[in-house]
Design a protein around this motif. Sequence first.
Motif, PDB file in Angstrom:
ATOM      1  N   ASP A 132      -1.749   5.232   1.798  1.00  0.00           N
ATOM      2  CA  ASP A 132      -2.851   4.340   1.438  1.00  0.00           C
ATOM      3  C   ASP A 132      -2.269   3.028   0.912  1.00  0.00           C
ATOM      4  N   PRO A 133      -2.677   1.879   1.445  1.00  0.00           N
ATOM      5  CA  PRO A 133      -2.150   0.597   0.963  1.00  0.00           C
ATOM      6  C   PRO A 133      -2.353   0.392  -0.541  1.00  0.00           C
ATOM      7  N   ALA A 134      -3.318   1.082  -1.130  1.00  0.00           N
ATOM      8  CA  ALA A 134      -3.570   0.920  -2.562  1.00  0.00           C
ATOM      9  C   ALA A 134      -2.407   1.399  -3.422  1.00  0.00           C
ATOM     10  N   VAL A 135      -1.529   2.259  -2.854  1.00  0.00           N
ATOM     11  CA  VAL A 135      -0.388   2.768  -3.623  1.00  0.00           C
ATOM     12  C   VAL A 135       0.927   2.199  -3.101  1.00  0.00           C
ATOM     13  N   GLN A 136       0.847   1.107  -2.363  1.00  0.00           N
ATOM     14  CA  GLN A 136       2.061   0.504  -1.819  1.00  0.00           C
ATOM     15  C   GLN A 136       3.064   0.224  -2.930  1.00  0.00           C
ATOM     16  N   GLY A 137       4.304   0.599  -2.670  1.00  0.00           N
ATOM     17  CA  GLY A 137       5.361   0.367  -3.650  1.00  0.00           C
ATOM     18  C   GLY A 137       5.576   1.500  -4.622  1.00  0.00           C
ATOM     19  N   GLN A 138       4.762   2.554  -4.541  1.00  0.00           N
ATOM     20  CA  GLN A 138       4.923   3.687  -5.454  1.00  0.00           C
ATOM     21  C   GLN A 138       5.710   4.834  -4.829  1.00  0.00           C
ATOM     22  N   GLY A 139       6.224   4.651  -3.617  1.00  0.00           N
ATOM     23  CA  GLY A 139       7.147   5.609  -3.025  1.00  0.00           C
ATOM     24  C   GLY A 139       6.526   6.821  -2.372  1.00  0.00           C
ATOM     25  N   HIS A 140       5.231   6.791  -2.081  1.00  0.00           N
ATOM     26  CA  HIS A 140       4.594   7.962  -1.477  1.00  0.00           C
ATOM     27  C   HIS A 140       5.105   8.213  -0.058  1.00  0.00           C
ATOM     28  N   GLY A 141       5.118   7.181   0.770  1.00  0.00           N
ATOM     29  CA  GLY A 141       5.616   7.352   2.127  1.00  0.00           C
ATOM     30  C   GLY A 141       7.089   7.713   2.155  1.00  0.00           C
ATOM     31  N   ALA A 142       7.880   7.070   1.302  1.00  0.00           N
ATOM     32  CA  ALA A 142       9.320   7.341   1.257  1.00  0.00           C
ATOM     33  C   ALA A 142       9.594   8.781   0.834  1.00  0.00           C
ATOM     34  N   ALA A 143       8.814   9.297  -0.101  1.00  0.00           N
ATOM     35  CA  ALA A 143       9.014  10.677  -0.556  1.00  0.00           C
ATOM     36  C   ALA A 143       8.756  11.665   0.575  1.00  0.00           C
TER      37      ALA A 143
END
Length: 206
Positions: A132-143
């Motif tokens: 979700d773009p709203a959590v960009q930068g919080q590492g969700h996709g990377a995790a």
Amino acid sequence: MARMSISNTPKTATIDDASAIGHTLARAFDDDPMMRWFFPDDATREAGLGRYFATIFTRQYVRHGVCEHTPAAAAYWVPPGAQDKAVPDAETIKELTAILGDQASLFQQAVEAAAGHGPQEPHWYLAVLGADPAVQGQGHGAALLRSGLAKADADGLPVYLESSKPSNLPVYEHFGFTVLGEIQLPGGGPTLWAMRRAPRPTSGAA
């Protein structure tokens, strides 16, 4: 007031997560060139994407793949030996046709074009990854990406994917992927970039 972050620890997805994951991926892929090609109407795109991602999750990937999620991201992986099982069956195609409407034939052509460039060697396949773009930068996709790559590395196998968004290429390259080539989708569709990541030795190996 600071933005509250939410846990980005990957969890195994179950059938009960289908609706939530569909909504998450609909937001994640709203600006994706291929998904905008499949769902050109701005007014109905989010609803259509939600149904699309929930359907392929429920009928394909949760049954035959490895699906993980955080509260704001999701990933669909296909392990070696399951590629044939994870393709859409007749009932799934019927459901997707109803969701895609006039774009259904373009979708079928795109699937066939991508499949024609698929690797022959045993591999893990990253079918879907979005946050979700709203959590960009919080590492969700990377995790989620790290979690799947660790499984592939444990098997000693490469990972393949097709990216339809040019801005994602440097992200995947950061994780060790290289571009193998470009796939031009038929019917005036966008470009896909086929990418491969070689396996890496796992820590603690003998």
